[in-house]
Structure formats: structure tokens, C-alpha cells
Design a protein around this motif. Structure first.
Motif, PDB file in Angstrom:
ATOM      1  N   TYR A 111      53.895  48.394 104.031  1.00 14.65           N
ATOM      2  CA  TYR A 111      53.296  47.949 102.780  1.00 14.65           C
ATOM      3  C   TYR A 111      54.305  47.885 101.644  1.00 14.65           C
ATOM      4  O   TYR A 111      54.048  47.273 100.626  1.00 14.65           O
ATOM      5  N   LEU A 112      55.435  48.534 101.822  1.00 16.09           N
ATOM      6  CA  LEU A 112      56.391  48.611 100.727  1.00 16.09           C
ATOM      7  C   LEU A 112      57.274  47.373 100.666  1.00 16.09           C
ATOM      8  O   LEU A 112      57.635  46.808 101.701  1.00 16.09           O
ATOM      9  N   PRO A 113      57.630  46.932  99.459  1.00 12.62           N
ATOM     10  CA  PRO A 113      58.528  45.780  99.332  1.00 12.62           C
ATOM     11  C   PRO A 113      59.939  46.150  99.780  1.00 12.62           C
ATOM     12  O   PRO A 113      60.321  47.320  99.763  1.00 12.62           O
ATOM     13  N   ASP A 114      60.716  45.139 100.164  1.00 14.78           N
ATOM     14  CA  ASP A 114      62.049  45.390 100.717  1.00 14.78           C
ATOM     15  C   ASP A 114      62.966  46.119  99.745  1.00 14.78           C
ATOM     16  O   ASP A 114      63.787  46.934 100.146  1.00 14.78           O
ATOM     17  N   ASP A 115      62.838  45.814  98.438  1.00 11.50           N
ATOM     18  CA  ASP A 115      63.768  46.470  97.513  1.00 11.50           C
ATOM     19  C   ASP A 115      63.535  47.986  97.462  1.00 11.50           C
ATOM     20  O   ASP A 115      64.452  48.736  97.155  1.00 11.50           O
ATOM     21  N   VAL A 116      62.323  48.450  97.806  1.00 11.74           N
ATOM     22  CA  VAL A 116      62.106  49.898  97.913  1.00 11.74           C
ATOM     23  C   VAL A 116      62.678  50.411  99.233  1.00 11.74           C
ATOM     24  O   VAL A 116      63.377  51.427  99.278  1.00 11.74           O
ATOM     25  N   LYS A 117      62.408  49.679 100.315  1.00  7.82           N
ATOM     26  CA  LYS A 117      62.853  50.134 101.640  1.00  7.82           C
ATOM     27  C   LYS A 117      64.375  50.202 101.740  1.00  7.82           C
ATOM     28  O   LYS A 117      64.902  50.962 102.540  1.00  7.82           O
ATOM     29  N   ASN A 118      65.072  49.379 100.937  1.00  7.57           N
ATOM     30  CA  ASN A 118      66.529  49.333 101.025  1.00  7.57           C
ATOM     31  C   ASN A 118      67.233  50.360 100.146  1.00  7.57           C
ATOM     32  O   ASN A 118      68.450  50.396 100.096  1.00  7.57           O
ATOM     33  N   LYS A 119      66.461  51.212  99.470  1.00 12.85           N
ATOM     34  CA  LYS A 119      67.088  52.246  98.642  1.00 12.85           C
ATOM     35  C   LYS A 119      67.781  53.298  99.519  1.00 12.85           C
ATOM     36  O   LYS A 119      67.533  53.393 100.722  1.00 12.85           O
ATOM     37  N   THR A 120      68.648  54.082  98.890  1.00 21.35           N
ATOM     38  CA  THR A 120      69.404  55.097  99.628  1.00 21.35           C
ATOM     39  C   THR A 120      68.474  56.135 100.266  1.00 21.35           C
ATOM     40  O   THR A 120      67.586  56.662  99.606  1.00 21.35           O
ATOM     41  N   VAL A 121      68.688  56.413 101.541  1.00 24.38           N
ATOM     42  CA  VAL A 121      67.914  57.445 102.235  1.00 24.38           C
ATOM     43  C   VAL A 121      68.584  58.795 101.983  1.00 24.38           C
ATOM     44  O   VAL A 121      69.783  58.945 102.175  1.00 24.38           O
ATOM     45  N   VAL A 122      67.789  59.779 101.516  1.00 24.91           N
ATOM     46  CA  VAL A 122      68.391  61.066 101.142  1.00 24.91           C
ATOM     47  C   VAL A 122      68.005  62.207 102.077  1.00 24.91           C
ATOM     48  O   VAL A 122      68.477  63.326 101.915  1.00 24.91           O
ATOM     49  N   GLY A 123      67.131  61.962 103.045  1.00 17.36           N
ATOM     50  CA  GLY A 123      66.706  63.052 103.924  1.00 17.36           C
ATOM     51  C   GLY A 123      65.225  62.940 104.185  1.00 17.36           C
ATOM     52  O   GLY A 123      64.637  61.873 104.020  1.00 17.36           O
ATOM     53  N   SER A 124      64.600  64.063 104.621  1.00 16.74           N
ATOM     54  CA  SER A 124      63.175  64.007 104.916  1.00 16.74           C
ATOM     55  C   SER A 124      62.469  65.257 104.420  1.00 16.74           C
ATOM     56  O   SER A 124      63.092  66.264 104.122  1.00 16.74           O
ATOM     57  N   ASN A 125      61.138  65.155 104.354  1.00 16.00           N
ATOM     58  CA  ASN A 125      60.314  66.301 103.975  1.00 16.00           C
ATOM     59  C   ASN A 125      60.485  67.468 104.948  1.00 16.00           C
ATOM     60  O   ASN A 125      60.313  68.613 104.590  1.00 16.00           O
ATOM     61  N   PHE A 126      60.788  67.121 106.187  1.00 13.33           N
ATOM     62  CA  PHE A 126      60.744  68.144 107.228  1.00 13.33           C
ATOM     63  C   PHE A 126      62.065  68.884 107.373  1.00 13.33           C
ATOM     64  O   PHE A 126      62.084  70.076 107.625  1.00 13.33           O
TER      65      PHE A 126
END
Lengths: 376, 348
Positions: A111-126
Motif C-alpha cells: 500500500y505504500l508509495p515507492d518513495d516511502v519504500k525506497n527510504k533507508t532501512v535502519v533495522g527492525s522492531n524485533f
């Protein structure tokens, strides 16, 4: 052994609360309101967040779902959000351009637009965050999931506080919690009006379900069981019991969740087939399977329907086995989409009584998701 | 006294089977269990007769109990109890054999690297969601681990107890590190299933698993039983060589058999500790180190111990208690008592 486990959990909760109080996180006048969308069955003791100041101007103080009081000095401009479902709410609020960092699984949310999906990944909740990346992004707000400190959530909060980055911890123990999250995020971002529209729509859909549920006569009240689609149908099966938001949906739609008749040491007990037959074999009118994977869901449904042992569950014998997809590919997920999931479940159990779930989905997309949702 | 105990150890699986079949969450009266077992037996005999005589001789047997009783007893409980017995005897006999051939009372099948190899195989199958199931993958890596351990331990053409233990430590560490790496990289729901698998459980046993495990473990136990004399010879150590026994070849055969039956057990039921160490020692302390009695009694005692332990695991609480906890808690007091009383019995 069971009661000892409970005592231990209570003890842990107590220690946690004490720790929060001792660290001076809780202000004097934190108020608690009961969640408006509470279901009849399960206990609704979850802490519900409310703002302590009604003033729209910054700085504002809010209480998050971990019971922490958080002061937001100015409208957040650089936000890290670790979960797709909460990122969807940010998109509805029209603040997605303020997202600078995302969690590991956010790119999988269709559901998310590409410009959100392409942001830097910083890790996870887990498993926690890569703090060098986090600091490099210079965030002024981190939005995480709260699992009661079960994964890396408590550590993440502690570390962020040390670095002086505000954290909002969110969770949903009931459907109503999702509505509260929308309001909370609206307040944090100063977009109360947009949040109010979404929250209002969710509440309206929820109360429509409750009204219909209340009209179901006792004689038509179905006994249902919600289980996780097992990989191995001979093996232990996870049952959604008291304390799980998904399990409470069964009660909300007017059916009775059989798992609520018993107490377990967790909201997701793993039971072998003999126990499931012994506890609920003859009482089950409807068996609902859920999984994050469509393939797993279909395999398990076929397996269960064709297995001689499962025929001892009345719902299987009578052909009332249904599957509902969980996670961001489906609608049984936290965030606004859970309303669609609720109608999906309601349609399965009482096909003639509820609004068609597909029309609810279309409404959500048309009214709130269309500005950013690219279809698919 | 000794004879009575000997006989009761030998016959204990029968009693354990009946007791285990009678206990469970779903209430079935024990009288119904026993008569259903006999009627089912009669039904099978009639089926066999019918096939053998091409349908000429047959008698019909009806089981006058509700279908739910039959499903619970024959489809759920019986395969699980049988699986527990098979795995119990496999782990126990593996321990006995390895302790004899390496002349080391602390050896069990896990020291060969089997468990860490199997764990890695399972983690790989669960984590990558590859087409290969958990069981074949665990099995393949268990065998690979044993192969690496024995190759590393073979120094100058022979395996010494010390080199084997050291090689086992190396292989265990290697595969444990790989498993940890996989666990770190894994998504949380997959992590939960690998942790659950590693704890060991008979909860997913069904006739499918019995069908695979039964022939392998039965053949393994039978082979070891038929070679129990050689075990006595091997436990003499260097003297065996002097009298002309090809000890290295014999050891290799035993390691292959033990690896097969342990790997099958672990692949289906995860890692269940302590049985391989405890059961052979208990029998040894009670009856001495002669493998003529040690081997059959280890098989039967291992089977009945595991069946009863699993019965406790599945019926004590609303949730399942990890079987490893039960085997340890049940075994320790008895083991400790025997140790105090006999001083170990190893050199007796």
C-alpha cells in the motif's frame, strides 16, 4: 505451573511499571480512558493513550502505548517508522515526505508509495536498529512497535532516549487500539483533522459491526475457533486466545471465540490435535485459519479438510473451514486495514448479515488511500 | 532380585505402551483403550488373513466405540507413543554403543556433532523456506557433521577417544556458529519455529513419521543387537587388536549405524538430551558392563522411559512441556541414586 507462570508475568509487569515510574517518565496527571471500541469478551485493561494537554500548539505531551509520557517539542520533520501499517497512517495524514528511515519489512507493504519504500532501512522492531545509520539520518522522532519488551523494543527505546531522540511506541491489543493510534499520530504531527476523518470512519464501521452483532439472536451465535494455519497439520497448532487482538475480532462480529473459555499462559498457546479435539471438537461451528502466506493458508485448508483426524472437529466435518490472509498482503493486520479484515471475517461467519467486505475495502482506499496508493 | 529386575526392564515397554495410550487430554476410559487395542489387532489379523487367502477366510470385527475415540487413540496417540519409543531406544542404544567403542563414559551421540549438524540443517530448511523439508535437511546435515567429525578425528589411520572428542567440539562449534548466524538473519516468525524445533518434541509425530523412522531404527537396533559380542571385544581396547580383531573397521560400522538412527530421531523430533547418557549408565550400574545384557535392556528401557516422559509432557498441563526438561528431571534423581550406590559401575 500455569499459575506460577502467571504470577511471574504479573511480577514482570510490576517490575516494568516500577521501572517506568522510577525513571520519572510518567507525569502526575496521566489519565486513562477506556477504549471505546471494546469487545464484549476479552478484558480490555490495555493502557490507552490520551493526550494530557488539549492545546494544539507545540510542545505537546502524549502518552504512548508503552505507558511512557513523550514530549514533542515541534512538528516532527525527520521520522523513522519501523512498521508498514503505521507508515500507512502517516501517508493518510499526508506527512509521508517527512519519513527518512524505515524498518526492514516496510518495503514489502504494497500500500505504500515507492518513495516511502525506497527510504533507508535502519533495522527492525524485533532485532533492533543500526544506530550509526539512525544517527546519520538525524531523526526527530522514531515510531516503533511495543511488544512489552519481548523483542528489541525496550532496548530501542532506552538507546533512543540516551541519544535524545523522542520515541513513540505503538501496539494494538484490540481493534479499538488502532483507532487510538490514528488519533495519537494525528496529534503528534499536528494533523488532527485528517486523523479525525480516518478515525471517525473506522469508528463508524466498527459500531456498524457492533450493532449488527448485537442483533444476532443467541440461537444463531456461532462458536468459532481462530488458529494459525499449521505448516504440518499433524503438529501442534497455534490458537489465538484471550489477549490477542485478532481473537477478540471473533467476539466483536457476534460469534463466540471458544478459546476464551479457557485460560492459557499466553495469548498464542500451541496445542496438539488431541487437546483441540478434547477441548472444542464438538462445539466448533466455524474454524478460521490465518497465515501471512497465501500458499501456506491454502495448503493447510486443503490438508485439514482431507485429514481424517481433523474430521473430529465439527466445523471441519460440516465444511465450515475458512481462511483469512494476515499481514500487509491481506487485511488481518494492524493499522486501518484491520477494519476491512473485520468485515472479511464477519462475511465468512455470517455471510448474510454484514456489509460486503470488498465494498468496505473500496471505501477505505477511495476515501483515504487513493492519494498515495498506486493500486495493485 | 536381579532376575526380577532384569525381566521387568525387559518387559517394561509393554506396560509403558498401555499406560501411555490410556493417558491424554481427551478422556477415554482405560477399559475402552485396552479393548479397542485388542479389537484393532483382531481387525488387522482379519485383514491380513483376507489378503493371504484371497478373500476366502475373513471375519468381521467391529469396534463398538465412538469414532472420536478411534481417531484419538489410533491416529493421534498411538503414532506419537510409538515414535517416542523408537526415538528413546535409538538415542539410548547409540549412547551405549559409543561409550563402548570409544571406551569413554561421557560420550553420547551428540558429541559426534550430530545435533549441531541437524540443528543447522533444520534452521536452513525453515529459514530459507526451500522446497526440501525440515526432516531431510536435518538428516543430511547430521550425516555431514558426523562425516567431518570422524575425518578430523582420524589421525594416522585411527580414531582415538581424545581426538574424537576434540573433533566433535570443533564440528559442534562450527555448526552452532552457522546456526546462530542463520537465527540472527531470520525473520521472527521463522525464528520462533526453529527455537521450538530445537527444544525437541514429539508433537508432530504421525504415521508418516513412524513409517520412516520404524524400519531405520528397528534395523539399526537389530544390527547392534546382533553385534553385541563385538562391543564387548571393542571395549577391551588395544587388547582386541592384539588378538586380531579389525577394530577400526568395526568401529566405523558402528558409527555409521549410530549416526543413521540418531539422525533419523533428531530429524523428526528435534534435540532431546540426556537419554543417551543416562539410560546406558542406569543399566550398566544395575547389571554391569556386559553388552550381552546391556544392549537389549538399553533398548527396552530407553523406549519405555521416553514414552512415559512424553506422556507427562503432553498431559500434565494445557500446554506442552518441552520433553527435554522432563527427561532430565525424571532421570536425574534415579541416576544420582544409582551413582551413590554403585559408584558408577563402569569398572565393575
Amino acid at each position: 505451573m500455569k499459575s506460577r507462570g502467571k504470577t511471574f508475568t504479573l511480577f514482570l509487569v510490576g517490575v516494568l511499571l516500577l521501572a517506568v515510574v522510577a525513571s520519572g517518565c510518567i507525569g502526575g496527571e496521566t489519565t486513562t480512558t477506556t477504549i471505546t471500541a471494546s469487545s464484549p469478551g476479552p478484558t480490555e485493561t490495555a493502557s490507552s493513550p490520551t493526550t494530557t494537554t488539549a492545546a494544539p500548539k507545540y510542545p505537546i505531551t502524549v502518552t504512548d502505548f508503552a505507558g511512557r509520557t513523550v514530549t514533542i517539542e515541534k512538528p516532527p520533520e525527520r521520522v523513522i517508522v519501523l512498521s508498514g501499517y503505521w507508515a500507512e497512517i502517516l501517508c493518510v495524514l499526508g506527512v509521508q515526505d517527512r519519513i527518512v528511515g524505515i524498518g526492514k519489512y516496510v518495503p514489502y507493504d504494497p500500500y505504500l508509495p515507492d518513495d516511502v519504500k525506497n527510504k533507508t532501512v535502519v533495522g527492525s522492531n524485533f532485532k533492533g536498529l543500526n544506530w550509526e545509520t539512525v544517527v546519520g539520518l538525524n531523526p526527530d522522532l522514531i515510531i516503533i512497535d511495543w511488544y512489552g519488551g519481548k523483542y528489541a523494543d525496550a532496548e530501542t527505546i532506552q538507546k533512543a532516549e540516551e541519544l535524545g531522540i523522542p520515541v513513540i511506541a505503538l501496539t494494538a491489543r484490540t481493534i479499538g487500539d488502532n483507532v487510538e493510534v490514528v488519533n495519537l499520530l494525528g496529534k503528534v504531527f499536528g494533523e488532527e483533522e485528517k486523523a479525525g476523518e480516518l478515525a471517525g470512519w473506522m469508528k463508524e464501521k466498527l459500531s456498524a459491526v457492533k450493532e449488527t452483532a448485537a442483533q444476532i439472536p443467541e440461537s444463531e451465535r456461532k462458536n468459532a475457533l481462530l488458529i494459525s494455519a499449521p505448516k504440518d497439520i499433524a503438529g501442534p497448532v497455534t490458537v489465538y486466545a484471550n489477549g490477542s487482538a485478532w481473537a477478540s475480532m471473533v467476539e466483536l462480529i457476534g460469534a463466540h471465540n471458544l478459546a476464551f473459555d479457557m485460560t492459557f499462559d499466553t495469548q498464542w498457546p500451541k496445542l496438539d490435535l488431541e487437546k483441540i479435539i478434547a477441548y472444542w471438537g464438538n462445539d466448533t461451528d466455524v474454524l478460521i485459519l490465518t497465515s501471512f502466506s497465501q500458499d501456506r493458508l491454502e495448503d493447510a485448508m486443503n490438508g485439514i479438510k482431507n485429514d481424517s483426524r481433523w474430521q473430529e472437529i465439527r466445523a471441519v466435518r460440516e465444511g465450515h473451514v475458512y481462511g483469512i490472509l494476515a499481514g500487509s498482503k491481506g487485511y488481518l493486520d494492524w493499522g486501518p486495514r484491520i477494519i476491512v479484515g473485520l468485515y472479511q471475517m464477519a462475511n465468512m461467519v455470517y455471510p448474510d448479515r454484514y456489509q460486503n467486505w470488498e465494498s468496505v475495502r473500496d471505501e477505505l482506499i477511495e476515501k483515504f488511500y487513493s492519494p498515495f496508493y498506486q493500486g495493485g | 532380585m536381579g532376575k526380577a529386575l532384569h525381566l521387568s526392564f525387559l518387559l517394561s515397554p509393554v506396560l509403558a505402551l498401555i499406560v501411555s495410550l490410556c493417558i491424554g487430554t481427551y478422556p477415554i476410559p482405560p477399559s475402552a483403550v485396552v479393548s479397542m487395542v485388542f479389537l484393532k489387532g483382531a481387525q488387522i489379523i482379519s485383514e491380513v488373513l483376507k489378503t493371504l487367502t484371497l478373500g476366502k477366510i475373513s471375519f468381521s470385527v467391529t469396534i463398538p466405540y465412538p469414532s472420536v475415540y478411534q481417531t484419538i487413540l489410533f491416529e493421534i496417540r498411538l503414532p506419537r507413543v510409538l515414535m517416542a519409543m523408537l526415538v528413546g531406544s535409538a538415542l539410548a542404544i547409540s549412547g551405549a554403543v559409543l561409550q563402548a567403542i570409544f571406551r569413554n563414559p561421557l560420550v553420547n551421540s551428540y558429541i559426534l556433532g550430530i545435533s549441531s549438524g541437524a540443528a543447522f540443517g533444520a534452521a536452513l530448511a525453515i529459514g530459507l523456506s526451500v522446497g526440501v523439508g525440515v526432516t531431510p535437511s536435518a538428516f543430511a546435515f547430521a550425516l555431514l557433521a558426523v562425516f567431518i567429525t570422524t575425518s578430523l578425528a582420524r589421525v594416522g589411520g585411527r580414531i582415538t577417544p581424545v581426538s574424537l572428542v576434540l573433533a566433535g567440539i570443533i564440528v559442534n562449534a562450527f555448526f552452532s556458529a552457522l546456526t546462530s548466524l542463520l537465527k540472527f538473519l531470520m525473520e521472527h516468525d521463522k525464528l520462533a519455529s526453529i527455537v521450538y524445533w530445537l527444544m525437541g518434541s514429539f508433537a508432530n509425530s504421525d504415521w508418516g513419521s513412524v513409517r520412516v523412522a520404524f524400519p531405520v531404527i528397528l534395523a539399526g537396533c537389530f544390527l547392534i543387537y546382533s553385534m553385541r559380542w563385538q562391543l564387548n571385544v571393542l571395549s577391551f581396547g588395544e587388547e582386541a587388536k592384539i588378538v586380531g580383531v579389525e577394530t577400526e573397521k568395526l568401529k566405523f560400522v558402528f558409527i555409521v549405524i549410530v549416526s543413521m538412527i540418531t539422525a533419523v530421531s533428531i530429524a523428526f523430533c528435534g534435540i532431546i538430551g540426556w537419554v543417551g547418557l543416562m539410560i546406558p549408565h542406569i543399566v550398566r550400574m544395575a547389571f554391569g558392563p556386559d553388552h550381552k545384557t546391556l544392549i537389549p535392556l538399553t533398548i527396552t528401557l530407553g523406549a519405555s522411559f521416553m514414552a512415559l516422559a512424553d506422556t507427562l509432557a503432553r498431559s500434565v498441563a494445557t500446554y506442552e512441556i518441552p520433553i527435554g526438561i522432563i527427561t532430565t528431571l525424571l532421570g536425574i534423581p534415579f541416576f544420582a541414586y544409582l551413582l551413590r550406590k554403585t559408584g558408577g559401575g563402569w569398572d565393575a
